[in-house]
Design a protein around this motif. Structure first.
Motif, mmCIF file in Angstrom:
data_model
loop_
_atom_site.group_PDB
_atom_site.id
_atom_site.type_symbol
_atom_site.label_atom_id
_atom_site.label_comp_id
_atom_site.label_asym_id
_atom_site.label_seq_id
_atom_site.Cartn_x
_atom_site.Cartn_y
_atom_site.Cartn_z
ATOM 1 N N ALA A 214 1.603 -5.794 -9.886
ATOM 2 C CA ALA A 214 1.431 -4.608 -10.734
ATOM 3 C C ALA A 214 1.105 -3.356 -9.927
ATOM 4 N N THR A 215 0.887 -3.510 -8.629
ATOM 5 C CA THR A 215 0.520 -2.369 -7.795
ATOM 6 C C THR A 215 1.683 -1.389 -7.692
ATOM 7 N N SER A 216 1.378 -0.108 -7.816
ATOM 8 C CA SER A 216 2.417 0.918 -7.796
ATOM 9 C C SER A 216 3.026 1.072 -6.408
ATOM 10 N N GLN A 217 4.199 1.662 -6.369
ATOM 11 C CA GLN A 217 4.859 1.914 -5.091
ATOM 12 C C GLN A 217 3.999 2.807 -4.207
ATOM 13 N N GLY A 218 3.353 3.802 -4.810
ATOM 14 C CA GLY A 218 2.496 4.692 -4.034
ATOM 15 C C GLY A 218 1.362 3.947 -3.340
ATOM 16 N N ASN A 219 0.748 3.004 -4.059
ATOM 17 C CA ASN A 219 -0.336 2.232 -3.457
ATOM 18 C C ASN A 219 0.185 1.256 -2.404
ATOM 19 N N LEU A 220 1.368 0.684 -2.628
ATOM 20 C CA LEU A 220 1.941 -0.200 -1.615
ATOM 21 C C LEU A 220 2.259 0.576 -0.338
ATOM 22 N N LEU A 221 2.731 1.799 -0.493
ATOM 23 C CA LEU A 221 3.013 2.625 0.679
ATOM 24 C C LEU A 221 1.733 2.936 1.444
ATOM 25 N N ARG A 222 0.657 3.110 0.730
ATOM 26 C CA ARG A 222 -0.630 3.341 1.386
ATOM 27 C C ARG A 222 -1.082 2.066 2.109
ATOM 28 N N LEU A 223 -0.962 0.934 1.436
ATOM 29 C CA LEU A 223 -1.489 -0.319 1.977
ATOM 30 C C LEU A 223 -0.638 -0.877 3.117
ATOM 31 N N VAL A 224 0.655 -0.559 3.162
ATOM 32 C CA VAL A 224 1.485 -1.057 4.247
ATOM 33 C C VAL A 224 1.099 -0.396 5.569
ATOM 34 N N GLY A 225 0.343 0.689 5.483
ATOM 35 C CA GLY A 225 -0.186 1.335 6.681
ATOM 36 C C GLY A 225 -1.675 1.094 6.868
ATOM 37 N N ASP A 226 -2.218 0.108 6.147
ATOM 38 C CA ASP A 226 -3.648 -0.184 6.209
ATOM 39 C C ASP A 226 -4.060 -0.579 7.631
ATOM 40 N N ALA A 227 -5.303 -0.294 7.972
ATOM 41 C CA ALA A 227 -5.816 -0.630 9.306
ATOM 42 C C ALA A 227 -5.956 -2.133 9.505
ATOM 43 N N ASP A 228 -6.053 -2.896 8.424
ATOM 44 C CA ASP A 228 -6.224 -4.343 8.522
ATOM 45 C C ASP A 228 -4.886 -5.049 8.411
ATOM 46 N N ARG A 229 -4.597 -5.934 9.358
ATOM 47 C CA ARG A 229 -3.297 -6.596 9.387
ATOM 48 C C ARG A 229 -3.054 -7.483 8.176
ATOM 49 N N TRP A 230 -4.110 -8.142 7.678
ATOM 50 C CA TRP A 230 -3.926 -9.034 6.542
ATOM 51 C C TRP A 230 -3.510 -8.265 5.301
ATOM 52 N N ARG B 239 -5.848 1.898 -8.593
ATOM 53 C CA ARG B 239 -5.779 3.040 -7.677
ATOM 54 C C ARG B 239 -6.996 3.142 -6.763
ATOM 55 N N PRO B 240 -8.232 3.114 -7.292
ATOM 56 C CA PRO B 240 -9.383 3.176 -6.379
ATOM 57 C C PRO B 240 -9.553 1.912 -5.540
ATOM 58 N N LEU B 241 -9.108 0.775 -6.064
ATOM 59 C CA LEU B 241 -9.255 -0.473 -5.323
ATOM 60 C C LEU B 241 -8.332 -0.521 -4.109
ATOM 61 N N ALA B 242 -7.252 0.230 -4.138
ATOM 62 C CA ALA B 242 -6.369 0.302 -2.972
ATOM 63 C C ALA B 242 -7.042 1.011 -1.804
ATOM 64 N N ARG B 243 -8.143 1.712 -2.082
ATOM 65 C CA ARG B 243 -8.914 2.410 -1.046
ATOM 66 C C ARG B 243 -10.278 1.765 -0.837
ATOM 67 N N ASP B 244 -10.455 0.576 -1.408
ATOM 68 C CA ASP B 244 -11.761 -0.086 -1.358
ATOM 69 C C ASP B 244 -12.206 -0.322 0.084
ATOM 70 N N ARG B 245 -13.510 -0.258 0.293
ATOM 71 C CA ARG B 245 -14.043 -0.453 1.648
ATOM 72 C C ARG B 245 -13.929 -1.898 2.118
ATOM 73 N N ASP B 246 -13.755 -2.831 1.169
ATOM 74 C CA ASP B 246 -13.688 -4.242 1.535
ATOM 75 C C ASP B 246 -12.233 -4.694 1.687
ATOM 76 N N ARG B 247 -11.967 -5.386 2.786
ATOM 77 C CA ARG B 247 -10.591 -5.807 3.062
ATOM 78 C C ARG B 247 -10.051 -6.780 2.025
ATOM 79 N N THR B 248 -10.882 -7.707 1.535
ATOM 80 C CA THR B 248 -10.398 -8.706 0.583
ATOM 81 C C THR B 248 -9.949 -8.064 -0.727
ATOM 82 N N VAL B 249 -10.600 -6.981 -1.102
ATOM 83 C CA VAL B 249 -10.212 -6.271 -2.315
ATOM 84 C C VAL B 249 -8.861 -5.591 -2.105
ATOM 85 N N ARG B 250 -8.705 -4.898 -0.976
ATOM 86 C CA ARG B 250 -7.434 -4.215 -0.700
ATOM 87 C C ARG B 250 -6.294 -5.232 -0.567
#
Length: 283
Positions: free
Chosen positions: A73-89, A54-65
């Motif tokens: 194993a990532t939850s649907q909630g975290n995937l929904l957050r990450l699919v809108g991430d500022a970084d394209r990768w 959960r905290p790693l989905a908000r990590d300041r480093d792109r490689t971690v996110r």
């Protein structure tokens, strides 16, 4: 000496983060480690506890996110957050995650990122309602991606009528087209579409016989060097009025007889559709 000790300490913590015997509580602690390498190691674990991811989905480093975005194993909630991430990768990594489900795909189809929509268009499990939206996508690149990967006969029929050549080329390389659709593509107004078709799929011999007189030299050259062209058609092309076509047909037959891999003429070369989007999923 101090730097070597610090590097050794980090290596030890990375090893701990990767060790399958490390307790979940320890992984949770390592998820807040000051080293990006350690946090990324935790983020990549397919058995990582939700409390650690959960905290790693908000990590300041792109490689971690990105590692979290790829983790099944990532939850649907975290995937929904990450699919809108500022970084394209990071966004593209979500598309490659086997846990990417219908709810996440519903977000992807509305994304401003056309590469992300293109990755969605390639998904085998794409819902019909989302495919119907992508049929009218503003990006020809996305529609081409859909055209070359879709299993939906209605979508293929709709894209067959697309006014953009590159989209119809996508349909032309789709192995799920019917004989009737291939017949229509063999008479497409664009030689690029016809050339892509004869390189990619098997056609009825009646269609190929007509194409022996195709007005485009490039189409006939593509037939001459296509692995799916029947030998009787290739032999006919050895007598083509254009010497480059005849030479390509003879060279192909000679290389096959010698057991060498045949190569298509350079003039007809184009980059494979499936390589355009980094992070793409298998079609």
């Amino acid at each position: 000496m101090g730097n070597q000790r610090a590097a050794g300490d980090i290596d030890a913590r990375v090893s701990l983060a990767q060790d399958h015997t490390t307790a979940p509580a320890a992984l949770y602690e390592l998820a807040s480690d000051p080293s990006v390498r350690v946090r990324a190691a935790v983020a990549a674990r397919p058995d990582a506890p939700a409390e650690a991811l959960r905290p790693l989905a908000r990590d300041r480093d792109r490689t971690v996110r990105e590692a979290v975005a790829r983790n099944p194993a990532t939850s649907q909630g975290n995937l929904l957050r990450l699919v809108g991430d500022a970084d394209r990768w990071v966004r593209w990594a979500v598309a490659a995650n086997p846990a990417c489900d219908a709810r996440v795909r519903q977000v992807m189809v509305k994304a401003q990122d056309k590469e992300l929509r293109g990755l969605l268009a390639e998904m085998r499990a794409l819902e019909p309602d989302l495919a119907a939206i992508l049929v009218d996508d503003a990006s020809p690149e996305v529609r081409e991606r859909l055209a070359s990967h879709t299993h939906d006969p209605d979508v293929i029929s709709a894209l067959l009528r697309d006014r953009t050549v590159r989209v119809r080329k996508g349909v032309a390389v789709n192995e799920r087209t019917t004989a009737e659709q291939r017949h229509a593509l063999a008479r497409d107004s664009s030689p690029d579409v016809r050339a892509a078709l004869v390189r990619a799929v098997e056609l009825d011999e009646a269609d190929l016989r007509v194409m022996l007189d195709d007005r485009s030299v490039e189409v006939r050259r593509s037939m001459a060097t296509s692995a799916v062209t029947p030998e009787q058609i290739r032999r006919a092309l050895e007598n083509d009025a254009d010497e480059t076509v005849a030479e390509d047909a003879r060279r192909y037959r000679g290389s096959r007889a010698a057991g060498e891999p045949a190569t298509a003429p350079r003039a007809g070369h184009r980059r494979a559709i499936g390589k355009r989007f980094p992070g793409r999923t298998a079609g």
